[in-house]
Scaffold this active site. Structure first.
Site, PDB file in Angstrom:
ATOM      1  N   SER A 134      40.062  44.673  33.281  1.00 27.88           N
ATOM      2  CA  SER A 134      40.627  45.437  34.029  1.00 27.88           C
ATOM      3  C   SER A 134      39.604  46.817  34.110  1.00 27.88           C
ATOM      4  O   SER A 134      38.486  46.775  34.568  1.00 27.88           O
ATOM      5  CB  SER A 134      42.001  46.164  33.803  1.00 27.88           C
ATOM      6  OG  SER A 134      42.593  46.977  34.741  1.00 27.88           O
ATOM      7  N   ASP A 169      46.929  40.445  42.573  1.00 28.81           N
ATOM      8  CA  ASP A 169      46.255  41.560  41.990  1.00 28.81           C
ATOM      9  C   ASP A 169      45.673  42.180  43.030  1.00 28.81           C
ATOM     10  O   ASP A 169      44.640  41.927  43.761  1.00 28.81           O
ATOM     11  CB  ASP A 169      45.226  40.891  40.988  1.00 28.81           C
ATOM     12  CG  ASP A 169      44.473  42.162  40.304  1.00 28.81           C
ATOM     13  OD1 ASP A 169      45.014  43.399  40.333  1.00 28.81           O
ATOM     14  OD2 ASP A 169      43.563  41.837  39.551  1.00 28.81           O
ATOM     15  N   HIS A 192      47.824  40.705  37.721  1.00 29.57           N
ATOM     16  CA  HIS A 192      46.805  41.570  37.014  1.00 29.57           C
ATOM     17  C   HIS A 192      47.446  41.824  35.656  1.00 29.57           C
ATOM     18  O   HIS A 192      48.813  42.069  35.402  1.00 29.57           O
ATOM     19  CB  HIS A 192      46.554  43.103  37.791  1.00 29.57           C
ATOM     20  CG  HIS A 192      45.617  43.873  37.200  1.00 29.57           C
ATOM     21  ND1 HIS A 192      44.677  43.639  37.443  1.00 29.57           N
ATOM     22  CD2 HIS A 192      46.017  44.917  36.142  1.00 29.57           C
ATOM     23  CE1 HIS A 192      43.736  44.872  36.622  1.00 29.57           C
ATOM     24  NE2 HIS A 192      44.913  45.442  35.914  1.00 29.57           N
TER      25      HIS A 192
END
Length: 401
Positions: free
Chosen positions: A189, A341, A371
């Protein structure tokens, strides 16, 4: 009693209306994903309420929530796990106990959390780093960097650079028995963005260029230029990470000014004179056809913000903004993207750009998850897809590091 019951019922209906979104048909374990999504939206609503009441800042609520997942550095029969610091930056080390006749590879893992939350000490990251160190017999280094709003961009990046450069010193590598030719920098991320920037900077530095063999990036955040790519549109409301929540948290790394996240939500945050940067992130040029679907590319709107935010133009915040000549220096690369995501297209664009200039890239796209899946590998929010991603990541390291 009747009025209280009615009020409670109406509250439940309003909460259900606020939190409900359709879950894509191909999502694995949809009831768990729905529960994760509902709890995230309840958390967002609570954080907003607390901020409006003056009790705490929006991002502080999530910081406190994430901190409850931190675990102590506990050694086991296979690993010595210690908390220490490199160049005054806190790090957690995972050191295999097994004797080795030769220096070991090493992995530096940078945690996610939209820059404003998270820690390498969180249980999911601790589990992942233990699995990596134990299965591969490698040293794992996990830095903890300073967080906004107390420390704005580029504090997190600087901390990662300082810690990694300290680790890459010959005397430190020798101390921990690490092979300087077999080191990977990895992250997920927002940690993926930090990996992208760190790797670009180190691979363009003659002193460290040959000490980074690979980079591994899991569903990365790689640019802040265009927040209306197809994946941002398709997953605007989640599941789990909504566009509004991601922008609200991530822009805190740049400023506490409320004007910026509002402008980013409208995709009207880029200053005059920055159009030349759009070519680096123009999804209509870089996305595979299957992800373009019926979407029509529209440039972000320029010149709508009164304030100036130089970080928006900085490739250290958006690793996709570097030119091809700088990307050519990058090492062997592994990228995981997830279908559901908002950040999917950031990773896909990076894959295309790297392949176009000959950087060796392995790309795995996970069709049935969200995600942040590796953050849900412990009870009660156990997602099998999170463990699958960790397993793919470790397998790639085993084959390439």
């Amino acid at each position: 009693m009747g009025n209280k019951t009615l009020l409670f019922g109406l509250s439940c209906i309003l909460l259900a209306y606020y939190t409900y979104i359709p879950i894509p048909e191909n999502i694995e374990e949809p009831w768990k994903v729905r529960l994760i999504d509902i709890l995230t939206k309840i958390g967002t609503l609570t954080a907003t309420l607390f901020e409006n009441m003056g009790l705490m800042k929006f991002e502080d609520f999530f910081f406190i929530l994430m901190r409850t997942q931190n675990v102590e550095a506990i050694s086991d029969e296979n690993l010595t796990v210690i908390d220490t610091d490199f160049s005054n930056i806190p790090v957690r080390l995972y050191l295999p106990k097994r004797k080795s006749e030769r220096p070991r590879p090493a992995v530096v893992f940078i945690h996610g959390g939209a820059y404003v939350t998270g820690s390498c000490k969180m249980r999911p990251y601790d589990i992942m780093n233990r699995m990596t160190a134990s299965r591969l017999d490698v040293v794992v280094v996990a830095p903890d960097f300073r967080l906004p709003p107390q420390y704005l961009f580029p504090a997190a990046l600087e901390d990662c650079i300082f810690a990694i450069k300290f680790f890459l010193q010959d005397k430190v590598l020798e101390k921990y028995g690490v092979d300087p030719a077999h080191i990977c920098i990895s992250g997920e991320s927002s940690g993926g963005a930090l990996v992208g920037s760190v790797t670009q900077l180190l691979r363009n530095d003659p002193e460290y260029r040959n000490k980074i063999k690979a980079q591994a990036i899991i569903y990365p955040y790689l640019q802040v230029i265009d927040t209306w790519t197809p994946s941002y549109q398709e997953n605007e409301n989640g599941p789990f990470l909504s566009r509004k929540l991601a922008i609200k948290l991530a822009t805190t790394y740049v400023t506490e000014d409320e004007e910026l996240p509002e402008a980013v939500l409208r995709n009207e945050h880029m200053p005059e004179g920055s159009r030349d940067l759009f070519k680096f992130v123009n999804w209509s040029h870089f996305l595979p056809e299957k992800y373009k679907k019926n979407h029509v590319y529209r440039e972000p709107v320029l010149g709508k913000l009164n304030a100036s935010y130089p970080a928006l133009l900085d490739s250290r915040l958006s690793p996709l903004l570097v030119n091809d000549s700088q990307l050519q220096n990058l090492p062997l690369t592994y990228i995981i993207t997830c279908e559901h995501d908002i950040l999917r297209d950031d990773g896909l664009i990076y894959v295309t750009r790297l392949r176009n200039i000959g950087v060796p890239v392995t790309h795995e796209h996970i069709e049935d998850t969200i995600h942040g899946a590796i953050s849900f590998v412990t009870a009660p929010m156990y997602l099998h897809s999170g463990l699958r991603i960790i397993d793919k990541y470790i397998t790639w390291l085993q084959e390439n590091l």
